[in-house]
Design a protein around this motif. Structure first.
Motif, PDB file in Angstrom:
ATOM      1  N   SER A  29     -10.546 -41.087 -14.123  1.00 13.78           N
ATOM      2  CA  SER A  29     -10.775 -41.062 -15.707  1.00 13.78           C
ATOM      3  C   SER A  29     -11.236 -39.520 -15.955  1.00 13.78           C
ATOM      4  N   GLU A  30     -11.213 -38.571 -15.252  1.00 11.06           N
ATOM      5  CA  GLU A  30     -11.257 -37.399 -15.383  1.00 11.06           C
ATOM      6  C   GLU A  30      -9.851 -36.728 -16.156  1.00 11.06           C
ATOM      7  N   GLY A  31      -9.933 -35.792 -16.611  1.00 11.95           N
ATOM      8  CA  GLY A  31      -8.836 -35.245 -17.467  1.00 11.95           C
ATOM      9  C   GLY A  31      -7.243 -35.125 -16.954  1.00 11.95           C
ATOM     10  N   GLU A  32      -7.201 -34.605 -15.799  1.00 13.75           N
ATOM     11  CA  GLU A  32      -5.731 -34.075 -15.300  1.00 13.75           C
ATOM     12  C   GLU A  32      -5.126 -35.475 -15.345  1.00 13.75           C
ATOM     13  N   TYR A  33      -5.525 -36.463 -14.651  1.00 10.40           N
ATOM     14  CA  TYR A  33      -4.511 -37.623 -14.790  1.00 10.40           C
ATOM     15  C   TYR A  33      -4.035 -38.063 -15.980  1.00 10.40           C
ATOM     16  N   GLY A  34      -4.761 -37.859 -17.049  1.00 11.29           N
ATOM     17  CA  GLY A  34      -4.435 -38.510 -18.418  1.00 11.29           C
ATOM     18  C   GLY A  34      -3.479 -37.250 -18.876  1.00 11.29           C
ATOM     19  N   LYS A  35      -3.743 -36.016 -18.646  1.00  9.35           N
ATOM     20  CA  LYS A  35      -2.869 -35.161 -19.249  1.00  9.35           C
ATOM     21  C   LYS A  35      -1.496 -35.207 -18.764  1.00  9.35           C
ATOM     22  N   ARG A  36      -1.115 -35.797 -17.506  1.00 10.09           N
ATOM     23  CA  ARG A  36       0.022 -35.980 -17.049  1.00 10.09           C
ATOM     24  C   ARG A  36       0.589 -37.074 -17.651  1.00 10.09           C
ATOM     25  N   PHE A  53       5.090 -32.269 -10.302  1.00 14.15           N
ATOM     26  CA  PHE A  53       3.693 -33.018 -10.903  1.00 14.15           C
ATOM     27  C   PHE A  53       2.459 -32.160 -10.688  1.00 14.15           C
ATOM     28  N   ARG A  54       2.314 -31.340  -9.891  1.00 11.40           N
ATOM     29  CA  ARG A  54       1.122 -30.592  -9.449  1.00 11.40           C
ATOM     30  C   ARG A  54      -0.057 -31.060  -9.323  1.00 11.40           C
ATOM     31  N   ILE A  55       0.093 -32.222  -8.317  1.00  5.46           N
ATOM     32  CA  ILE A  55      -1.190 -32.970  -8.257  1.00  5.46           C
ATOM     33  C   ILE A  55      -1.771 -33.232  -6.904  1.00  5.46           C
ATOM     34  N   SER A  56      -1.095 -32.305  -6.120  1.00  6.30           N
ATOM     35  CA  SER A  56      -1.447 -31.987  -4.550  1.00  6.30           C
ATOM     36  C   SER A  56      -2.575 -31.119  -4.514  1.00  6.30           C
ATOM     37  N   CYS A  57      -3.176 -31.053  -3.272  1.00  2.38           N
ATOM     38  CA  CYS A  57      -4.395 -29.943  -3.142  1.00  2.38           C
ATOM     39  C   CYS A  57      -4.211 -29.531  -1.725  1.00  2.38           C
ATOM     40  N   PRO A  58      -4.939 -28.483  -1.189  1.00  2.00           N
ATOM     41  CA  PRO A  58      -4.527 -27.704  -0.087  1.00  2.00           C
ATOM     42  C   PRO A  58      -4.698 -28.769   1.243  1.00  2.00           C
ATOM     43  N   GLU A  59      -5.640 -29.757   1.036  1.00  3.16           N
ATOM     44  CA  GLU A  59      -5.913 -30.467   2.161  1.00  3.16           C
ATOM     45  C   GLU A  59      -4.570 -31.561   2.340  1.00  3.16           C
ATOM     46  N   LEU A  60      -4.154 -32.005   1.056  1.00  2.58           N
ATOM     47  CA  LEU A  60      -2.727 -32.825   1.426  1.00  2.58           C
ATOM     48  C   LEU A  60      -1.854 -32.378   1.892  1.00  2.58           C
ATOM     49  N   ASP A  61      -1.727 -30.976   1.291  1.00  2.00           N
ATOM     50  CA  ASP A  61      -0.579 -30.409   1.695  1.00  2.00           C
ATOM     51  C   ASP A  61      -0.399 -29.892   3.410  1.00  2.00           C
ATOM     52  N   MET A  81       1.789 -36.967   0.083  1.00  2.00           N
ATOM     53  CA  MET A  81       0.468 -37.408  -0.411  1.00  2.00           C
ATOM     54  C   MET A  81       0.948 -39.129  -1.162  1.00  2.00           C
ATOM     55  N   THR A  82      -0.359 -39.812  -1.205  1.00  5.99           N
ATOM     56  CA  THR A  82       0.061 -40.971  -1.753  1.00  5.99           C
ATOM     57  C   THR A  82      -1.217 -41.338  -2.833  1.00  5.99           C
ATOM     58  N   GLY A  83      -0.987 -41.846  -3.805  1.00  3.82           N
ATOM     59  CA  GLY A  83      -2.129 -42.045  -4.703  1.00  3.82           C
ATOM     60  C   GLY A  83      -2.175 -41.300  -5.953  1.00  3.82           C
ATOM     61  N   GLY A  84      -3.052 -41.323  -6.913  1.00  3.82           N
ATOM     62  CA  GLY A  84      -2.930 -40.461  -7.964  1.00  3.82           C
ATOM     63  C   GLY A  84      -3.158 -38.823  -7.851  1.00  3.82           C
ATOM     64  N   GLY A  85      -3.584 -38.366  -6.564  1.00  6.08           N
ATOM     65  CA  GLY A  85      -3.577 -37.113  -6.427  1.00  6.08           C
ATOM     66  C   GLY A  85      -4.927 -36.386  -6.757  1.00  6.08           C
ATOM     67  N   PHE A  86      -5.026 -34.911  -6.492  1.00  9.49           N
ATOM     68  CA  PHE A  86      -6.225 -34.220  -6.593  1.00  9.49           C
ATOM     69  C   PHE A  86      -7.229 -34.511  -5.399  1.00  9.49           C
ATOM     70  N   GLY A  87      -6.472 -35.069  -4.303  1.00  2.03           N
ATOM     71  CA  GLY A  87      -7.320 -35.594  -3.172  1.00  2.03           C
ATOM     72  C   GLY A  87      -6.731 -36.839  -2.703  1.00  2.03           C
ATOM     73  N   GLY A  88      -7.894 -37.388  -1.995  1.00  7.57           N
ATOM     74  CA  GLY A  88      -7.290 -38.863  -1.775  1.00  7.57           C
ATOM     75  C   GLY A  88      -6.779 -38.615  -0.394  1.00  7.57           C
ATOM     76  N   SER A  89      -5.534 -39.314  -0.305  1.00  6.56           N
ATOM     77  CA  SER A  89      -4.905 -39.582   1.147  1.00  6.56           C
ATOM     78  C   SER A  89      -3.369 -39.125   1.184  1.00  6.56           C
ATOM     79  N   ALA A  90      -3.079 -38.964   2.565  1.00  7.31           N
ATOM     80  CA  ALA A  90      -1.420 -38.705   2.622  1.00  7.31           C
ATOM     81  C   ALA A  90      -1.009 -39.851   3.695  1.00  7.31           C
ATOM     82  N   ILE A  91       0.039 -39.969   3.651  1.00  6.73           N
ATOM     83  CA  ILE A  91       0.920 -41.136   4.819  1.00  6.73           C
ATOM     84  C   ILE A  91       1.748 -40.321   5.581  1.00  6.73           C
TER      85      ILE A  91
END
Length: 382
Positions: free
Chosen positions: A218-225, A306-314, A330-340
């Motif tokens: 619900s924060e801005g970056e997802y909505g911007k994309r 799309f620029r939604i990864s982060c250092p941990e996912l990479d 990475m999987t999911g909405g991005g900016f954190g979360g999980s990778a497969i």
């Protein structure tokens, strides 16, 4: 917490046994990221991790919500309004609101919830909460809604009531996935194909690596994309980016001046093609190992376009590939979360160790690693 424990917790809270107990899973998306709100293709499958709800109807308009994991809330269903709740209770309450707004005769309910879907890990913990409540109320109030209709209502709850501009994939996966299958979903018309997905028989494993980095849609970056994708579709004169043929992508990109929008369009169009490529591999008897490079392509696109990864996912992707993984993203909405991570069964231990050591060296919080096995979708347990 299992079904019996949730049932017992309900009885302790509300003084009577529930009318039933239901479960709805989280999901992991094999391929097809940020394509769902562009009318595109996705391929999720359900996880064994579920939200479980014990539910009973009430004869008044009081909605009582309780979580074994968090806390409680009480609200009049007639007072439900978008934006009125910023807590976890917004997800189940939003479902009640969406059902009533659509004209379904839903009144109050007593609900006791518990979930094993990791929150903020990009595995659809919110969709699991929504779908389990929707399925329970659909059964108890005998609404006769089909699974895809419940998914639509849950998406509306999240988009309008919660205020998160998510697509339809998460709710449909939770409601409709089948055990042992990945769901090939056309998000435009919600047509579905259950694709057998049995990596074990080929000596393979699919790992989920929860980076422990929390995200908030619900924060801005997802909505911007999402807004950028809609702008790209408008520039190209199509209803949605799904309508841009992969073969025509170079010409389409040449018509877009804005570099950021051009990158978004490129990702969505190429990601749809990647989903179709994986479906072809999975339905023509190809070696499942061939999926690996497609996953890597997808991650590069999510990271660079799309620029939604982060250092941990990479780091998950890079370290797992260096340890011999067949593919990762990475999987999911991005900016954190999980990778497969797709890996040979024999390499799972060494790959897991490499990822954990890489996180420790980088000073990151230790990741949570577990195997993903296609599980059943939403269902009544008792």
């Amino acid at each position: 917490m299992g079904a019996q424990q949730v049932r017992d917790g309900f009885e302790e809270l509300y003084g009577a046994a529930p009318e039933g107990v239901w479960a709805a899973p989280g999901r992991v998306n094999l391929i097809g990221e940020h394509t769902d709100y562009n009318d595109g293709f996705v391929m999720p499958f359900a996880l064994p991790h579920t939200a479980i709800a014990a539910v009973s109807r009430r004869e008044d308009d009081v909605l009582r919500l309780h979580s074994a994991d968090i806390d409680a809330g009480v609200v009049e269903v007639t007072a439900l309004e978008p934006g009125s709740d910023t807590d976890w209770t917004a997800y189940p309450a939003g479902v009640v609101w969406a059902l009533r707004e659509a004209g379904h005769p839903v009144r109050g309910a007593d609900i006791h919830l518990s979930s094993t879907v990791p929150s903020g890990a990009g595995l659809s913990s919110s969709a699991a909460l929504e779908v389990v409540v929707a399925l329970a109320l659909n059964d108890l109030y005998e609404l006769g809604l089909q699974r895809w209709q419940l998914a639509r209502l849950c998406q509306r709850a999240e988009n309008v009531y919660v205020g998160a501009p998510t697509g339809i994939m998460d709710q449909t996966a939770s409601a409709c996935c089948e055990e042992g299958h990945a769901l090939f979903l056309d998000t435009r018309d919600l047509s579905q194909k259950q694709i057998p997905f049995d990596l074990t028989s080929e000596g393979l494993r699919l790992l989920v690596v929860d980076t422990q980095v929390k995200h908030a849609h619900s924060e801005g970056e997802y909505g911007k994309r999402r807004a950028g994708c809609e702008e790209g579709a408008a520039i190209l004169g199509v209803t949605a980016l799904r309508d841009v043929p992969y073969a025509d992508l170079p010409e389409a990109l040449s018509r877009i001046d804005d570099e950021e929008i051009r990158r978004l369009v490129k990702h969505v169009v190429t990601e749809d093609e990647r989903v179709e490529r994986v479906v072809t591999l999975m339905t023509t008897g190809a070696d499942a190992r061939e999926i690996g490079p497609v996953l890597v392509e997808g991650h590069a696109s999510l990271r660079d376009d799309f620029r939604i990864s982060c250092p941990e996912l990479d780091l998950v992707v890079d370290s797992s590939l260096s340890a011999g993984a067949l593919g990762a993203r990475m999987t999911g909405g991005g900016f954190g979360g999980s990778a497969i991570v797709l890996a040979e069964e024999s390499d799972v231990a060494s790959i897991t160790k490499t990822i954990e050591e890489a996180f420790a060296t980088a000073g990151f919080t230790a990741p949570r690693v577990f195997e993903a096995v296609p599980a059943p979708g939403a269902r009544r347990l008792a």
